[in-house]
Write a protein that holds these residues in place. Structure first.
Motif, PDB file in Angstrom:
ATOM      1  N   MET A 141       0.816  -1.214   0.000  1.00  0.00           N
ATOM      2  CA  MET A 141       0.000   0.000   0.000  1.00  0.00           C
ATOM      3  C   MET A 141       0.845   1.256   0.000  1.00  0.00           C
ATOM      4  N   GLY A 142       2.099   1.137   0.397  1.00  0.00           N
ATOM      5  CA  GLY A 142       2.967   2.309   0.433  1.00  0.00           C
ATOM      6  C   GLY A 142       3.344   2.846  -0.934  1.00  0.00           C
ATOM      7  N   VAL A 143       3.124   2.080  -1.995  1.00  0.00           N
ATOM      8  CA  VAL A 143       3.522   2.554  -3.328  1.00  0.00           C
ATOM      9  C   VAL A 143       2.549   3.592  -3.863  1.00  0.00           C
ATOM     10  N   PHE A 144       1.365   3.691  -3.250  1.00  0.00           N
ATOM     11  CA  PHE A 144       0.378   4.647  -3.722  1.00  0.00           C
ATOM     12  C   PHE A 144       0.539   5.972  -2.975  1.00  0.00           C
ATOM     13  N   GLU A 145       0.077   7.048  -3.615  1.00  0.00           N
ATOM     14  CA  GLU A 145       0.225   8.378  -3.043  1.00  0.00           C
ATOM     15  C   GLU A 145      -0.572   8.518  -1.745  1.00  0.00           C
ATOM     16  N   GLU A 146      -0.147   9.446  -0.898  1.00  0.00           N
ATOM     17  CA  GLU A 146      -0.844   9.704   0.351  1.00  0.00           C
ATOM     18  C   GLU A 146      -2.286  10.125   0.070  1.00  0.00           C
ATOM     19  N   ASP A 147      -3.226   9.554   0.831  1.00  0.00           N
ATOM     20  CA  ASP A 147      -4.665   9.823   0.719  1.00  0.00           C
ATOM     21  C   ASP A 147      -5.274   9.305  -0.575  1.00  0.00           C
ATOM     22  N   ASP A 148      -4.528   8.536  -1.372  1.00  0.00           N
ATOM     23  CA  ASP A 148      -5.090   7.960  -2.592  1.00  0.00           C
ATOM     24  C   ASP A 148      -6.190   6.958  -2.262  1.00  0.00           C
ATOM     25  N   SER A 149      -7.220   6.946  -3.105  1.00  0.00           N
ATOM     26  CA  SER A 149      -8.220   5.894  -3.056  1.00  0.00           C
ATOM     27  C   SER A 149      -7.758   4.815  -4.033  1.00  0.00           C
ATOM     28  N   VAL A 150      -7.410   3.664  -3.516  1.00  0.00           N
ATOM     29  CA  VAL A 150      -6.759   2.619  -4.311  1.00  0.00           C
ATOM     30  C   VAL A 150      -7.796   1.621  -4.826  1.00  0.00           C
ATOM     31  N   LYS A 151      -7.789   1.411  -6.121  1.00  0.00           N
ATOM     32  CA  LYS A 151      -8.725   0.469  -6.729  1.00  0.00           C
ATOM     33  C   LYS A 151      -8.335  -0.958  -6.357  1.00  0.00           C
ATOM     34  N   VAL A 152      -9.283  -1.703  -5.823  1.00  0.00           N
ATOM     35  CA  VAL A 152      -9.012  -3.059  -5.355  1.00  0.00           C
ATOM     36  C   VAL A 152      -8.505  -3.946  -6.492  1.00  0.00           C
ATOM     37  N   SER A 153      -9.118  -3.821  -7.672  1.00  0.00           N
ATOM     38  CA  SER A 153      -8.690  -4.660  -8.798  1.00  0.00           C
ATOM     39  C   SER A 153      -7.239  -4.396  -9.179  1.00  0.00           C
ATOM     40  N   THR A 154      -6.785  -3.135  -9.040  1.00  0.00           N
ATOM     41  CA  THR A 154      -5.379  -2.809  -9.318  1.00  0.00           C
ATOM     42  C   THR A 154      -4.470  -3.494  -8.313  1.00  0.00           C
ATOM     43  N   LEU A 155      -4.831  -3.414  -7.053  1.00  0.00           N
ATOM     44  CA  LEU A 155      -4.042  -4.041  -5.997  1.00  0.00           C
ATOM     45  C   LEU A 155      -3.947  -5.545  -6.207  1.00  0.00           C
ATOM     46  N   VAL A 156      -5.070  -6.159  -6.546  1.00  0.00           N
ATOM     47  CA  VAL A 156      -5.107  -7.607  -6.759  1.00  0.00           C
ATOM     48  C   VAL A 156      -4.204  -8.007  -7.928  1.00  0.00           C
TER      49      VAL A 156
END
Length: 475
Positions: free
Chosen positions: A1-16
Motif C-alpha cells: 500500500m505504500g507505493v500509492f500516493e498519500e490519501d489515494d483511493s486505491v482500486k481493489v482490482s489494481t491491488l489484486v
C-alpha cells in the motif's frame, strides 16, 4: 500500500493484479489467485489495517485507503527491508540493488533519470509519472504499471522495442498512441499475465494472442480492439484467461468457446458492418456455453437482429446491456429474469414496443441492483403480484418518462435507495406516493431513501422534499 500516493483511493482490482503479477500469492484449495487475493484483502479490512473507501452496488469492496500513519510504517519498513525504493527518497541500502521502483507523480525529471539509470536490477516499475525513460537491463522487468505513460512511447523506436526487450514482463499497464508497434514482436511476451492498455486508436490484435496461455486479463480502455478468430491449427487452450474486455464485433464461435473455458468477465462492443445478413453471424447463442462467466457487458450502437438470440449462462451475476433504441427488450427480458444468480442488471437504451413492462412473480430472484434508462418508450411499469425483486437493495432510473412505478417496490424488505436522475414528473410523483404509503405503514424512520435529481428548477417537484425524499437541482 505504500507505493500509492498519500490519501489515494486505491482500486481493489489494481491491488489484486499487482499481487498476482508480483508472485505474492500461491494457489490454495483450487481457488483462483484473484479469489485468494480478495480473501487476504478482506482479512486486512477485518483487522482495520485497510480502510474501505467505496463499496460496489452489490456489496463488494471497490476502493480502499490506508491511514497516513500506517502508510508511513509501510514506507519505513520497505526502506529498512529494501522491499521497494521510492524515487526521490534516500535508501539505507543504496539504490543499485533495488528490485522494485516507485515513481511518485510529482518527482523531478532529473531525479527520475538519475535513479533509474542507477538501478540495473529493477524487476518492477510502478509509476504515476508521465515521461519515464528506458532503463538498463530491461529484460529483467516483470511489472510495468504506469498511469500516464503516453509520452514514454512517443518515440517509435522505444515503442517497437517494448515487446522485444521486456521478455519477462508479466504485468503491462500503459497508455500508448498506437498498438501496432507493440504487436510487431508481441509473440515474445510469453510470460505476460496482465495486458491493460489505454489506446486512442482502434486496432486488430494479432492472432498469436491465442497462443499465449499465461494471459489472465486482456483489456483496452478508450477504444475497443478486434480479436481475430483462432486458427483450427492452434491447440492452445487459454485456461488462465479470466477477463476479456473491450472486444469489437466479438464472434463467439464454438472454436472461441473452447479456447476460453474459464472466462469470468466479458465485455463486447458491436458496430455496424455491411454485408452481414445472417441472424446469428456473431454466434451469440454460444455465450451460454461459457459456464463460468460471472460478468457480461454488451454494447451495440447499431441495431442487429442477431442480438435477439443472446443467451446467458446460469452462472451470470452481472449483466450490462446498452443497445440502440430499435431493440425491443420484451423479447429477451424473460430469459434475463430467469437467471438464478443475477445480482446486478443495467438495461440501457433500447425500447419497449408495447410501452409496458409487467413484472412476473419469480423473476430476478437474486437481483440487488437495477438500473434503467434512458428508455423513453417505457411508460407503464407494473407488477402482477406483491412478490417482486425479493432481494433488491438499490434502484436507479435515468431519463425515464414513466407514468407509473410498481407500488410493490416500497414493500421490498431489503430496499435501501432509489435514485431518479432527470425523470419525468409523473414518475417522481409516483415515487413520492410510494414513500408516503410506506411512512403510513412503517413510520418516518424508513429503511430506504429516494433521491431525485433535476436538470432545472421545478417548484412542484421541489415542494415534495422531505426526510425520506431528497430533491437536488443542477441549476
Amino acid at each position: 500500500m505504500g507505493v500509492f500516493e498519500e490519501d489515494d483511493s486505491v482500486k481493489v482490482s489494481t491491488l489484486v493484479k499487482l499481487w498476482v503479477s508480483e508472485g505474492f500469492l500461491k494457489p490454495m484449495n483450487g481457488k483462483s489467485l484473484e479469489t485468494i487475493a480478495i480473501e487476504f484483502l478482506q482479512d486486512l479490512v477485518d483487522r482495520n489495517l485497510i480502510l474501505v473507501d467505496k463499496v460496489g452496488h452489490t456489496g463488494n469492496i471497490k476502493f480502499v485507503k490506508i491511514h497516513d500513519l500506517l502508510r508511513d510504517l509501510c514506507l519505513n519498513q520497505s526502506k529498512k527491508d529494501g522491499f521497494y525504493h521510492v524515487i526521490g527518497q534516500s535508501s539505507p541500502r543504496g539504490i543499485s540493488s533495488q528490485h522494485r521502483v516507485v515513481i511518485p507523480r510529482n518527482t523531478p525529471k532529473k531525479k527520475v533519470l538519475d535513479d533509474l539509470q542507477s538501478m540495473p536490477h529493477a524487476r518492477s516499475i510502478i509509476s504515476e509519472y508521465g515521461n519515464v525513460p528506458r532503463i538498463k537491463n530491461s529484460g529483467l522487468l516483470r511489472t510495468l504499471h504506469a498511469y500516464k505513460f503516453h509520452h514514454y512511447f512517443e518515440d517509435e523506436s522505444l515503442l517497437k522495442s517494448l515487446a522485444s526487450q521486456y521478455v519477462n514482463l508479466r504485468h503491462l499497464v500503459v497508455e500508448v498512441g498506437s498498438m501496432s508497434s507493440i504487436f510487431t514482436s508481441f509473440t515474445r511476451l510469453w510470460n505476460l499475465h496482465i495486458l491493460i492498455v489505454c489506446c486512442w486508436k482502434e486496432f486488430t490484435a494479432p492472432a498469436e494472442i491465442w497462443r499465449m496461455p499465461q494471459l489472465r486479463h486482456i483489456e483496452m480502455t478508450e477504444r475497443s480492439f478486434y480479436l481475430p478468430e483462432p486458427s483450427s491449427d492452434d491447440v492452445v487452450v487459454m485456461e488462465n484467461l479470466l477477463v476479456l474486455k473491450s472486444i469489437a464485433n466479438f464472434k463467439c464461435s464454438e472454436e472461441v468457446v473452447k479456447r476460453i473455458p474459464n472466462i469470468k468477465k466479458l465485455g463486447i462492443k458491436y458496430f455496424w458492418r455491411g454485408g452481414i445478413e445472417q441472424d446469428d453471424y456473431y454466434c451469440l447463442n454460444n455465450i451460454k456455453l461459457l459456464c463460468k462467466l460471472k460478468s457480461l457487458s454488451v454494447m451495440c450502437w447499431n441495431f442487429r437482429a442477431s442480438l435477439y438470440v443472446l443467451t446467458f449462462p446460469q452462472s451470470l451475476k452481472k449483466l450490462n446491456l446498452s443497445i440502440n433504441r430499435g431493440f425491443e427488450w420484451e423479447k429477451i427480458l424473460g430469459k434475463i429474469g430467469a437467471l438464478p444468480l443475477l445480482e446486478k442488471f443495467k438495461l440501457l437504451r433500447g425500447c419497449f414496443g408495447t410501452g409496458k413492462w409487467e413484472m412476473v412473480e419469480g423473476q430476478f430472484p437474486s437481483l440487488k441492483y437495477l438500473e434503467l434508462g434512458p428508455c423513453p418508450s417505457l411508460e407503464h411499469w407494473t407488477a402482477e403480484s406483491n412478490s417482486i425483486f425479493p432481494r433488491l437493495e438499490k434502484l436507479r432510473l435515468v431519463h425515464m418518462e414513466l407514468k407509473e412505478i410498481p407500488t410493490q417496490i416500497g414493500d421490498i424488505p431489503m430496499l435501501q435507495k432509489i435514485w431518479m436522475d432527470y425523470c419525468g414528473e409523473s414518475a417522481v410523483m409516483c415515487a413520492k406516493e410510494i414513500v408516503e404509503e410506506q411512512v403510513e405503514i412503517q413510520g418516518e424512520d424508513l429503511p430506504f431513501h429516494v433521491q431525485v435529481k433535476l436538470s432545472c428548477k421545478n417548484e412542484a417537484v421541489q415542494s415534495l422534499a422531505g426526510p425520506n425524499f431528497e430533491v437536488i437541482c443542477d441549476s
